[in-house]
Design a protein around this motif. Structure first.
Motif, PDB file in Angstrom:
ATOM      1  N   ALA A 233       0.844  -1.202   0.000  1.00  0.00           N
ATOM      2  CA  ALA A 233       0.000   0.000   0.000  1.00  0.00           C
ATOM      3  C   ALA A 233       0.875   1.246   0.000  1.00  0.00           C
ATOM      4  N   ASP A 234       0.541   2.181  -0.883  1.00  0.00           N
ATOM      5  CA  ASP A 234       1.180   3.494  -0.908  1.00  0.00           C
ATOM      6  C   ASP A 234       0.242   4.502  -0.266  1.00  0.00           C
ATOM      7  N   VAL A 235       0.779   5.260   0.700  1.00  0.00           N
ATOM      8  CA  VAL A 235       0.007   6.304   1.375  1.00  0.00           C
ATOM      9  C   VAL A 235       0.698   7.629   1.088  1.00  0.00           C
ATOM     10  N   ILE A 236      -0.001   8.529   0.394  1.00  0.00           N
ATOM     11  CA  ILE A 236       0.569   9.813   0.003  1.00  0.00           C
ATOM     12  C   ILE A 236      -0.267  10.929   0.620  1.00  0.00           C
ATOM     13  N   TYR A 237       0.409  11.794   1.358  1.00  0.00           N
ATOM     14  CA  TYR A 237      -0.271  12.896   2.042  1.00  0.00           C
ATOM     15  C   TYR A 237       0.505  14.183   1.783  1.00  0.00           C
ATOM     16  N   GLY A 238      -0.172  15.193   1.240  1.00  0.00           N
ATOM     17  CA  GLY A 238       0.469  16.474   0.994  1.00  0.00           C
ATOM     18  C   GLY A 238      -0.512  17.603   1.162  1.00  0.00           C
ATOM     19  N   LYS A 239       0.015  18.757   1.557  1.00  0.00           N
ATOM     20  CA  LYS A 239      -0.841  19.940   1.704  1.00  0.00           C
ATOM     21  C   LYS A 239       0.026  21.179   1.640  1.00  0.00           C
ATOM     22  N   GLY A 240      -0.621  22.314   1.260  1.00  0.00           N
ATOM     23  CA  GLY A 240       0.081  23.577   1.306  1.00  0.00           C
ATOM     24  C   GLY A 240       0.215  24.284  -0.021  1.00  0.00           C
ATOM     25  N   GLU A 241       1.148  25.220  -0.058  1.00  0.00           N
ATOM     26  CA  GLU A 241       1.235  26.178  -1.149  1.00  0.00           C
ATOM     27  C   GLU A 241       1.835  25.624  -2.441  1.00  0.00           C
TER      28      GLU A 241
END
Length: 333
Positions: A233-241
């Motif tokens: 399983a690949d878990v990708i989390y990103g946030k922001g500008e």
């Protein structure tokens, strides 16, 4: 806590809430709508926000969470504030003989969370770590649809959230928010709830620092979990500008089909055949969770999750953080 009712219905359960944000508001509404409970005190981060919250819900403001957990009339402490402080508040509340309901994560370290769980058991008090995503339509649709795709061998869970400009809030602060996959623990917990134990974790992360010390303007984490049943399983989390479009995709591939959920839209795919999957709205989940807590306290009804499950997801998230720091794969014994 032993599976027996802790309260009779002769008097409402007295609740104190730490926090004045969205989750705290939803909790206050849910408790106030149920005759079995009454929110009596609230402690927030700033006097202005606390006063406004207390006027909205007709409750008494307190100057600090320390006052709240030691308040003699409070039966249940609800923790809905910044991630960094939750462990300290939960520990103090349990030592004061209160039941504890908290948002995830319970703590930013697995060891500390484990100690708090042991304390709740010693005190024979409820420790409920909320994971309302398990009650939501997306998770239920995934669980119900899994048999359709046979042996699941790959999963990819992506959450990308653009934000511009990024405010200097605790959710973009290294210490107050914590490692992103720990703070956003539901991303890992969905997978461990569906597929069980993890054999190894490999993770990379990147942060874009803000001019102000301690803050960042964007983050990206990419973890690969190998489960003991063979699933990758690949878990990708990103946030922001740095992000310019949002992505909420949950993809599961099995030997008899593929499930793809994009936002609240789901499809079962077998070659050219595509079948829509209904996903129920997320509305009302805080109410449902709160009612379950009150059922547990008044009737001894089991909850939909135990804290051990949340702690296991936290253990995996902590391994992801170690992997990101060391550049090594973390193996589970």
């Amino acid at each position: 806590m032993k599976n027996s009712a802790a309260f009779t219905m002769s008097h409402p359960i007295k609740v104190g809430i730490v926090g004045t944000g969205y989750a705290a508001s939803k909790r206050a509404e849910a408790f106030q709508a149920d005759d079995r409970a009454q929110v009596i005190v609230v402690a927030g981060n700033t006097p202005e926000k606390t006063e406004a919250f207390c006027q909205a819900y007709s409750v008494v403001p307190l100057d600090s969470w320390q006052q709240l957990v030691s308040h003699p009339d409070v039966d249940v402490v609800v923790i809905s504030n910044i991630n960094r402080d939750r462990a300290s508040i939960a520990r103090a509340a349990l030592l004061a003989g209160k039941h504890v309901v908290t948002e995830y994560p319970l703590a930013l370290s697995y060891r500390e969370a484990e100690e708090i769980l042991a304390l709740s058991q010693q005190q024979n008090k409820l420790l409920h770590v909320e994971h309302i995503e398990l009650l939501g339509g997306l998770h239920q649709a995934i669980r119900q649809s899994l048999p359709e795709i046979g042996d699941v061998f790959y999963a990819r869970y992506v959450t990308i959230t653009p934000q511009r400009p990024v405010p200097r809030r605790w959710t973009f602060h290294y210490q107050m928010f914590g490692f992103p996959l720990t703070a956003a623990l539901s991303r890992i917990h969905r997978l461990t709830d569906l597929f069980g134990t993890v054999a190894s974790v490999t993770c990379q992360s990147r942060f874009w620092d803000a001019p102000e010390s301690g803050y960042y303007t964007a983050c990206l984490c990419d973890a690969q979990l190998r489960f003991t049943n063979g699933l990758i399983a690949d878990v990708i989390y990103g946030k922001g500008e740095v992000f310019w479009d949002s992505d909420r995709t949950f993809e599961l591939r099995g030997d008899r089909g593929t499930l793809i959920f994009e936002g609240e839209t789901g499809n079962l795919i077998r070659g050219e055949e595509k079948t829509a999957i209904e996903v129920v709205s997320r509305k009302g989940l805080f109410v449902k969770d709160t009612q379950m807590v009150l059922n547990c306290l008044t009737r001894g009804t089991p909850l939909y999750i135990n804290p051990e499950a949340s702690l296991y997801a936290l253990k995996v998230a902590e391994a992801a953080e170690r992997s990101a720091i060391t550049g090594k794969t973390i193996e589970f014994s």
